[in-house]
Design an enzyme around this catalytic site. Structure first.
Site, PDB file in Angstrom:
ATOM      1  N   TYR A 112       0.923  -1.234  -0.035  1.00 50.22           N
ATOM      2  CA  TYR A 112       0.063  -0.011   0.228  1.00 50.22           C
ATOM      3  C   TYR A 112       1.181   1.122  -0.182  1.00 50.22           C
ATOM      4  O   TYR A 112       1.875   1.312   0.585  1.00 50.22           O
ATOM      5  CB  TYR A 112      -0.681   0.075   1.356  1.00 50.22           C
ATOM      6  CG  TYR A 112      -2.226  -0.689   1.349  1.00 50.22           C
ATOM      7  CD1 TYR A 112      -3.186  -0.599   0.339  1.00 50.22           C
ATOM      8  CD2 TYR A 112      -2.216  -1.615   2.512  1.00 50.22           C
ATOM      9  CE1 TYR A 112      -4.033  -1.462   0.358  1.00 50.22           C
ATOM     10  CE2 TYR A 112      -3.497  -2.675   2.270  1.00 50.22           C
ATOM     11  CZ  TYR A 112      -4.405  -2.449   1.485  1.00 50.22           C
ATOM     12  OH  TYR A 112      -5.684  -3.061   1.723  1.00 50.22           O
TER      13      TYR A 112
ATOM     14  N   ASN B  86     -10.022   0.729  -2.775  1.00 52.21           N
ATOM     15  CA  ASN B  86      -9.683  -0.377  -1.882  1.00 52.21           C
ATOM     16  C   ASN B  86     -11.189  -0.918  -1.209  1.00 52.21           C
ATOM     17  O   ASN B  86     -11.495  -0.069  -0.557  1.00 52.21           O
ATOM     18  CB  ASN B  86      -8.800  -0.332  -0.713  1.00 52.21           C
ATOM     19  CG  ASN B  86      -8.263  -1.375  -0.096  1.00 52.21           C
ATOM     20  OD1 ASN B  86      -7.835  -2.523  -0.821  1.00 52.21           O
ATOM     21  ND2 ASN B  86      -8.531  -1.460   1.140  1.00 52.21           N
ATOM     22  N   GLU B  87     -11.529  -2.031  -1.471  1.00 50.09           N
ATOM     23  CA  GLU B  87     -12.772  -2.548  -0.780  1.00 50.09           C
ATOM     24  C   GLU B  87     -13.725  -1.655  -0.843  1.00 50.09           C
ATOM     25  O   GLU B  87     -14.631  -1.452   0.093  1.00 50.09           O
ATOM     26  CB  GLU B  87     -12.394  -3.192   0.535  1.00 50.09           C
ATOM     27  CG  GLU B  87     -11.357  -4.357   0.597  1.00 50.09           C
ATOM     28  CD  GLU B  87     -10.877  -4.707   1.964  1.00 50.09           C
ATOM     29  OE1 GLU B  87     -10.735  -5.899   2.077  1.00 50.09           O
ATOM     30  OE2 GLU B  87     -11.173  -3.723   2.846  1.00 50.09           O
TER      31      GLU B  87
ATOM     32  N   GLU C  76      -6.246 -10.916  -1.122  1.00 45.66           N
ATOM     33  CA  GLU C  76      -5.913 -10.948   0.235  1.00 45.66           C
ATOM     34  C   GLU C  76      -6.219 -12.220   0.971  1.00 45.66           C
ATOM     35  O   GLU C  76      -7.440 -12.474   1.317  1.00 45.66           O
ATOM     36  CB  GLU C  76      -6.670  -9.680   1.051  1.00 45.66           C
ATOM     37  CG  GLU C  76      -6.224  -8.290   0.910  1.00 45.66           C
ATOM     38  CD  GLU C  76      -6.809  -7.474   1.756  1.00 45.66           C
ATOM     39  OE1 GLU C  76      -7.506  -7.769   2.731  1.00 45.66           O
ATOM     40  OE2 GLU C  76      -6.777  -6.124   1.393  1.00 45.66           O
TER      41      GLU C  76
END
Length: 657
Positions: free
Chosen positions: A76, A180-181, A261
């Site tokens: 990240y 992200n997500e 992930e």
């Protein structure tokens, strides 16, 4: 050789040279795989956050990942780590992203880049800078114009750096994640995702593979995926692997299967048990994933450390500890574990792994006890702590309003009336973010804590000084509450009346420690190898106070300094600095973490090593042994005083739509 012959030879060899130097990475929807330089490719990757590991150890950790058989790493980019103040960028030292990427390439590791702007990562505010909250009603991670303006400016700085290291440009980066997500966020703003997609394309070009990551459920992919961004999923061991990838197939009927992930461990909270994920479960699921030909990234392969104030928090408010060990294959200190070797054996079944010696775990040294000396309380130190001086205001301001991102602020007022009988001092709207240490005329009176202790009784005479030191314990990093303001965010009441007329101090404790302004009067003391610790219970609460100690590393011992761990016998809660470096928070009275990792590069063999401690509740110094101790053994899984469950349980990602 004549010029003509030489030119002919040159022309003959040019096409092959040009072809060899042409690098490409793409999605092959026909063969359901990635293509690297035109050939089918599958990555087996591991997550490493450069922001959680000192630069001096980047190469060691990356080599260990490479020797495990990984052919890629994932990382990240925390926005707030690089732009602490609007327009002021820091890519130096431990923030040198380009050096990290170059090391990856030199070692032979490809890179899966996740630049945000939001990253989650159990990192303060999910990587978003706190100065965004200057606009109080800003809607983060949305098409809010003020948010997008800041994102565009930041990405205008970051993405050109990333572009230089794209695989097709000769670098190691094969894919880049957008956001992200996002499917786990309430906004579900497709215009925002389209804006990011166009922004990334404008800076990075049309060749790069852009992707998204979401939980392995159709509900998450509904708002998290977008045409033109390759949709991937995440899930942990024990999941139904086939069902998880069927969710990905809902968004991507063709193309490579990807678990971005795969959880090799899980996160911790103060007051909760240390998360442990059995190796057998990881081996079983990893083998199943690889057996399907899928791509996988192990999150985390090494967790590292939330140095300073960088930890995040989850809802209902539960901050994460300083250690981000994550029960990962490589420990917080980069040590090889049984889990590491078990994963390596699984990978060996599917690809060749590098030959040669594994880099060893780093040696640890128990330097022993260091005597600490009481300095002054926070209130007594305001002349060196508050560089900007006092601010007088009717109602208490937040950290953001005082232009302070992290750490501590001191709020002072006076009792407006006599409180001869115990009178409730309260935060009726749960406005203490996150912990307030309260003293009356220099005598500790108690603690208010977000969600847990909203009222306490105090006594005192009219005109008595009220000191309230408020600690920011980390901003929420996941879900709808990431716009997490700090300080006294709502008024306090005394009885039925609102407290007014405040004097507020923004505290620059890190600067004061670095410059030696607090510990200038402390003297060097010798260290003791003794490990016997007093069992005398600490006293009642005392005002937040600084302590200092110093030690010389013993002569005659080779290969020093070495990594070590510091622990705080009978201390309760606070912050610790070593040679001016903010190591992080300690809270052994709540746990589960007891020791803090001290990397060797922070220590010196040529001059004395200085330790500064800000104890917030009560030190053992008035009733027992006033020492901290360096040990060679970490303790991050001690018995804890449970403080309640948090909604983000093991491998669980709630649908927050």
């Amino acid at each position: 050789m004549t010029a003509g012959v030489g030119l002919t030879v040159l022309l003959l060899i040019l096409p092959s040279v040009t072809y060899a130097l042409t690098s490409s990475f793409s999605v092959d929807y026909r063969q359901n795989c990635f293509l690297k330089d035109g050939e089918p490719f599958r990555y087996i990757s591991g997550s490493i956050h450069y922001s959680r590991i000192p630069r001096v150890y980047w190469k060691d950790r990356l080599l260990k990942m490479y020797m495990a058989g990984l052919n890629a790493i994932q990382t990240y980019v925390p926005w707030n780590f690089h732009e602490p103040v609007p327009g002021q960028y820091d890519f130096s030292g431990d923030r040198d992203l380009e050096h990290f990427l170059q090391l990856c390439q030199d070692i032979g590791l490809l890179v899966i880049m996740r630049p945000g702007p939001y990253i989650c990562a159990e990192w303060d505010m999910g990587g978003l800078p706190a100065w965004l909250l200057k606009k109080k009603d800003i809607v983060l991670r949305s098409s809010d114009p003020d948010y997008l303006t800041a994102v565009d400016k930041w990405m205008g700085k970051l993405l050109p750096i990333i572009k230089r290291y794209l695989y097709q440009n000769g670098g190691p980066i094969i894919t880049v994640q957008v956001e992200n997500e996002y499917g786990s966020y309430f906004a579900c703003d497709f215009n925002y995702m389209r804006h990011l997609s166009q922004l990334f394309r404008a800076h990075l070009g049309d060749e790069v593979v852009l992707f998204t990551t979401d939980g392995a459920g159709v509900g998450y992919l509904k708002c998290g995926s977008l045409q033109g961004l390759y949709a991937t999923v995440d899930f942990g061991p024990g999941s139904n692997v086939t069902a998880a990838f069927e969710a990905q197939r809902h968004a991507e009927p063709r193309g490579p299967l990807v678990n971005s992930e795969f959880y090799a461990g899980w996160l911790d909270h103060w007051g909760g048990k240390h998360s442990v994920v059995p190796t057998a479960a990881i081996v079983k699921s990893l083998n199943e994933i690889l057996g399907m030909g899928a791509n996988v990234n192990l999150y985390m392969f090494i967790g590292g450390t939330n140095f300073g104030y960088w930890n995040g928090a989850n809802s209902p408010y539960g901050p994460q500890p300083t250690s981000y060990d994550y029960d990962a294959p490589l420990t917080e200190a980069g040590d090889l574990t049984d889990k590491y070797f078990a994963i390596r054996e699984v990978i060996k079944m599917y690809k060749d792994i590098p030959e040669g010696m594994l880099p060893p775990s780093t040696p640890k040294f128990a330097y022993g006890q260091v005597q600490m000396k009481k300095l002054k309380t926070v209130t007594e130190s305001l002349d060196v702590l508050s560089l900007s001086g006092p601010v007088k205001t009717l109602y208490p301001p937040t950290f953001t309003e005082m232009n302070q991102a992290f750490g501590f602020m001191l709020y002072q007022t006076v009792l407006p009336v006599n409180c001869l009988k115990p009178t409730p001092l309260s935060s009726p709207l749960n406005g203490v973010h996150d912990r307030a240490y309260i003293s009356i005329d220099g005598i500790s009176a108690g603690i208010l804590e977000r969600n847990k202790a909203l009222t306490m009784n105090i006594t005192g005479k009219a005109g008595s000084r009220v000191d309230i030191l408020v600690e920011n314990m980390g901003r929420i990093n996941y879900g709808r509450e990431i716009n997490d303001f700090k300080g006294l965010v709502f008024n306090l009441t005394l009885g039925a009346d609102v407290l007014v007329n405040w004097t507020v101090y923004s505290l620059s404790i890190d600067e004061a420690v670095r410059e030696g302004l607090l510990s200038a009067s402390s003297s060097s003391v010798s260290i003791s190898a003794s490990t016997s610790l007093t069992t005398t219970p600490p006293p009642a609460l005392s005002p937040p106070t600084f302590y200092a100690g110093s030690f010389h590393i013993p002569d005659g011992i080779p290969d020093l300094p070495q990594d070590t761990y510091i622990q705080f016998p009978n201390w309760r809660k606070g912050q610790v600095w070593i040679n001016g470096f903010n190591l992080g928070r300690y809270w052994p009275s709540r746990g589960p973490q007891v020791t803090l990792f001290v990397p060797a590069h922070l220590l010196s063999t040529s001059v004395q090593n200085n330790i500064t401690v800000l104890e917030l509740e009560a030190a053992p110094c008035s009733s027992g042994s006033c020492v901290v101790e360096f040990t060679d053994t970490p303790v991050i899984n001690a018995t804890v005083k449970t403080t309640g469950q948090h909604t983000r349980r093991l491998f669980e990602k709630q649908d927050l739509l």
